[in-house]
Design an enzyme around this catalytic site. Structure first.
Site, PDB file in Angstrom:
ATOM      1  N   ASN A   9       0.871  -1.182   0.000  1.00  0.00           N
ATOM      2  CA  ASN A   9       0.000   0.000   0.000  1.00  0.00           C
ATOM      3  C   ASN A   9       0.904   1.227   0.000  1.00  0.00           C
ATOM      4  O   ASN A   9       1.499   1.561   1.018  1.00  0.00           O
ATOM      5  CB  ASN A   9      -0.891  -0.032   1.255  1.00  0.00           C
ATOM      6  CG  ASN A   9      -1.680   1.253   1.425  1.00  0.00           C
ATOM      7  OD1 ASN A   9      -1.768   2.077   0.504  1.00  0.00           O
ATOM      8  ND2 ASN A   9      -2.260   1.436   2.601  1.00  0.00           N
ATOM      9  N   TRP A  10       0.992   1.865  -1.167  1.00  0.00           N
ATOM     10  CA  TRP A  10       1.917   2.999  -1.291  1.00  0.00           C
ATOM     11  C   TRP A  10       1.344   4.290  -0.705  1.00  0.00           C
ATOM     12  O   TRP A  10       2.035   5.309  -0.691  1.00  0.00           O
ATOM     13  CB  TRP A  10       2.269   3.229  -2.772  1.00  0.00           C
ATOM     14  CG  TRP A  10       3.049   2.113  -3.393  1.00  0.00           C
ATOM     15  CD1 TRP A  10       3.483   0.975  -2.792  1.00  0.00           C
ATOM     16  CD2 TRP A  10       3.500   2.057  -4.742  1.00  0.00           C
ATOM     17  NE1 TRP A  10       4.183   0.201  -3.688  1.00  0.00           N
ATOM     18  CE2 TRP A  10       4.208   0.845  -4.898  1.00  0.00           C
ATOM     19  CE3 TRP A  10       3.391   2.895  -5.848  1.00  0.00           C
ATOM     20  CZ2 TRP A  10       4.785   0.465  -6.104  1.00  0.00           C
ATOM     21  CZ3 TRP A  10       3.959   2.525  -7.053  1.00  0.00           C
ATOM     22  CH2 TRP A  10       4.655   1.312  -7.178  1.00  0.00           C
ATOM     23  N   LYS A  11       0.106   4.263  -0.291  1.00  0.00           N
ATOM     24  CA  LYS A  11      -0.554   5.464   0.257  1.00  0.00           C
ATOM     25  C   LYS A  11      -0.356   6.637  -0.711  1.00  0.00           C
ATOM     26  O   LYS A  11      -0.324   6.440  -1.914  1.00  0.00           O
ATOM     27  CB  LYS A  11      -0.024   5.774   1.660  1.00  0.00           C
ATOM     28  CG  LYS A  11      -0.058   4.539   2.557  1.00  0.00           C
ATOM     29  CD  LYS A  11       0.083   4.872   3.994  1.00  0.00           C
ATOM     30  CE  LYS A  11       0.129   3.572   4.783  1.00  0.00           C
ATOM     31  NZ  LYS A  11      -0.052   3.765   6.198  1.00  0.00           N
ATOM     32  N   HIS A 100      -9.554   0.984   4.928  1.00  0.00           N
ATOM     33  CA  HIS A 100      -8.275   1.203   5.614  1.00  0.00           C
ATOM     34  C   HIS A 100      -8.511   2.169   6.785  1.00  0.00           C
ATOM     35  O   HIS A 100      -9.331   3.079   6.688  1.00  0.00           O
ATOM     36  CB  HIS A 100      -7.251   1.784   4.633  1.00  0.00           C
ATOM     37  CG  HIS A 100      -5.869   1.820   5.182  1.00  0.00           C
ATOM     38  ND1 HIS A 100      -5.451   2.802   6.047  1.00  0.00           N
ATOM     39  CD2 HIS A 100      -4.817   0.970   5.026  1.00  0.00           C
ATOM     40  CE1 HIS A 100      -4.197   2.562   6.394  1.00  0.00           C
ATOM     41  NE2 HIS A 100      -3.787   1.458   5.786  1.00  0.00           N
ATOM     42  N   GLU A 102      -6.969   4.629   7.798  1.00  0.00           N
ATOM     43  CA  GLU A 102      -6.809   6.061   7.463  1.00  0.00           C
ATOM     44  C   GLU A 102      -8.074   6.588   6.795  1.00  0.00           C
ATOM     45  O   GLU A 102      -8.455   7.742   6.987  1.00  0.00           O
ATOM     46  CB  GLU A 102      -5.567   6.250   6.578  1.00  0.00           C
ATOM     47  CG  GLU A 102      -4.294   6.104   7.412  1.00  0.00           C
ATOM     48  CD  GLU A 102      -3.078   5.604   6.655  1.00  0.00           C
ATOM     49  OE1 GLU A 102      -3.063   5.643   5.410  1.00  0.00           O
ATOM     50  OE2 GLU A 102      -2.125   5.158   7.329  1.00  0.00           O
ATOM     51  N   GLU A 172      -5.421  -4.927  10.654  1.00  0.00           N
ATOM     52  CA  GLU A 172      -4.402  -3.896  10.802  1.00  0.00           C
ATOM     53  C   GLU A 172      -4.650  -3.099  12.091  1.00  0.00           C
ATOM     54  O   GLU A 172      -5.441  -2.140  12.082  1.00  0.00           O
ATOM     55  CB  GLU A 172      -4.450  -2.931   9.621  1.00  0.00           C
ATOM     56  CG  GLU A 172      -4.131  -3.569   8.284  1.00  0.00           C
ATOM     57  CD  GLU A 172      -3.509  -2.552   7.336  1.00  0.00           C
ATOM     58  OE1 GLU A 172      -2.413  -2.830   6.842  1.00  0.00           O
ATOM     59  OE2 GLU A 172      -4.106  -1.492   7.126  1.00  0.00           O
ATOM     60  N   GLY A 178       2.501   2.199  10.710  1.00  0.00           N
ATOM     61  CA  GLY A 178       3.479   3.277  10.556  1.00  0.00           C
ATOM     62  C   GLY A 178       4.227   3.632  11.830  1.00  0.00           C
ATOM     63  O   GLY A 178       4.885   4.669  11.890  1.00  0.00           O
ATOM     64  N   SER A 218       3.407  -2.236  10.405  1.00  0.00           N
ATOM     65  CA  SER A 218       4.857  -2.286  10.626  1.00  0.00           C
ATOM     66  C   SER A 218       5.469  -3.640  10.271  1.00  0.00           C
ATOM     67  O   SER A 218       6.373  -4.128  10.953  1.00  0.00           O
ATOM     68  CB  SER A 218       5.202  -1.883  12.073  1.00  0.00           C
ATOM     69  OG  SER A 218       4.822  -0.534  12.301  1.00  0.00           O
ATOM     70  N   GLY A 239       2.802  -1.214   4.345  1.00  0.00           N
ATOM     71  CA  GLY A 239       2.856   0.205   4.016  1.00  0.00           C
ATOM     72  C   GLY A 239       4.288   0.641   3.759  1.00  0.00           C
ATOM     73  O   GLY A 239       4.834   0.460   2.673  1.00  0.00           O
ATOM     74  N   GLY A 240       4.924   1.204   4.781  1.00  0.00           N
ATOM     75  CA  GLY A 240       6.258   1.790   4.635  1.00  0.00           C
ATOM     76  C   GLY A 240       7.274   0.886   3.937  1.00  0.00           C
ATOM     77  O   GLY A 240       7.992   1.336   3.036  1.00  0.00           O
TER      78      GLY A 240
HETATM   79  C1  PEP Z   1      -0.787   0.240   6.135  1.00  0.00           C
HETATM   80  O1  PEP Z   1      -0.973   1.439   6.158  1.00  0.00           O
HETATM   81  O2  PEP Z   1      -1.609  -0.484   5.548  1.00  0.00           O
HETATM   82  C2  PEP Z   1       0.380  -0.290   6.807  1.00  0.00           C
HETATM   83  C3  PEP Z   1       0.328  -1.526   7.191  1.00  0.00           C
HETATM   84  O3  PEP Z   1       1.428   0.562   7.027  1.00  0.00           O
HETATM   85  P1  PEP Z   1       2.868   0.197   7.680  1.00  0.00           P
HETATM   86  O4  PEP Z   1       3.321  -1.103   7.071  1.00  0.00           O
HETATM   87  O5  PEP Z   1       3.756   1.329   7.311  1.00  0.00           O
HETATM   88  O6  PEP Z   1       2.650   0.058   9.146  1.00  0.00           O
END
Ligand code: PEP
Length: 257
Positions: A9-11, A100, A102, A172, A178, A218, A239-240
């Site tokens: 997920n590149w956001k 999600h 967010e 999640e 994050g 994470s 994500g990251g």
């Molecule tokens: C996400 O936003 O879906 C996510 C899992 O982010 P991260 O891996 O950066 O925690």
């Protein structure tokens, strides 16, 4: 056996040049072992909607699938700033991340709204990745399972057993997204097991046993194998670590026992 699924997920990161470059690097890291990997896992990248065209071009000829991070549930209409499932399809989008945290937190998406999107995705033969997750306060108040299962029931309202074949669930925890602090494999397994149990009571053993439940929050090359070792963790929403070819490809190539 459920095929493992790894979704990046590149956001709202990267521009079209960055998206192309990242896909080139991920392909370089994965294409050599693509056939072996494809037997046991699926890989998705979900760029921002405006970069889908650039991403689709860069993915041509690859096994990596294209995902979207969001969509509206209507096909068309006066919804300024929104994108419909009809608009995603021509880019070859196969998966869509829905609900999600967010979107829930920053854009006020309710379970009912997410449920409409799930129905719309299925109507257009897009595979929803339905996200659920508790906040830190909810966990501390001992409400984790109540919150997760409430979100799950809400998102899947009216969805029938046969439709579950297209749906993936992603657990999640909001406090892990994050932050660099992932849920421990035991914490994640407890929730994943409860999700599967709920799916089983609702849809029966076969459907629940075939549904993939991803963990997100994470995820890194350092923790993915311990997470995947748990019986109900079928992959990761990343994500990251999906923004770097090196870390994402290491996650995708994680050893499976
Ligand atoms: C996400 O936003 O879906 C996510 C899992 O982010 P991260 O891996 O950066 O925690």
């Amino acid at each position: 056996m459920r095929k493992r699924l790894f979704a990046g997920n590149w956001k709202m990161h990267l521009d079209h040049l960055g998206a192309r470059a990242l896909i080139r690097e991920i392909r370089a890291a994965l294409d050599g072992s693509a056939r072996a990997l494809a037997a046991s896992r699926e890989v998705i990248v979900a760029p921002p909607l405006a970069l889908l065209y650039a991403a689709a071009q860069a993915l041509a000829g690859s096994d990596i699938l294209l995902g979207a991070q969001n969509m509206h549930y209507e096909d068309r209409g006066a919804y300024t700033g929104e994108v419909s499932p009809l608009m995603l399809k021509p880019f070859g989008v196969r998966y869509v991340i829905l609900g999600h945290s967010e979107r829930r937190k920053l854009f006020g998406e309710s379970d009912e709204f997410i449920n409409k999107k799930v129905e719309a995705a299925l109507r257009h033969r897009l595979n929803p990745i339905v996200c659920v997750g508790e906040s830190e306060q909810e966990r501390h108040a001992g409400r984790t399972l109540e919150v997760i299962l409430g979100q799950l029931e809400g998102a899947l309202e009216g969805i029938e057993s046969a439709q579950m074949a297209a749906i993936t669930v992603a657990y999640e925890p909001v406090w892990a997204i994050g932050t660099g602090v992932n849920a421990t494999p035991e914490q994640a397994q407890e929730v994943h097991g409860s999700i599967r149990y709920t799916l089983e009571s609702r849809y029966g053993k076969d459907t629940a046993g075939a549904t993939r439940i991803l963990y997100g929050g994470s995820v890194s090359p350092g923790n993915i194998e311990a997470l995947l070792a748990k019986p109900d963790i079928d992959g990761a929403l990343v994500g990251g670590a999906s923004l770097k070819a090196d870390s994402f490809s290491k996650i995708v190539k994680a050893r499976l026992d």
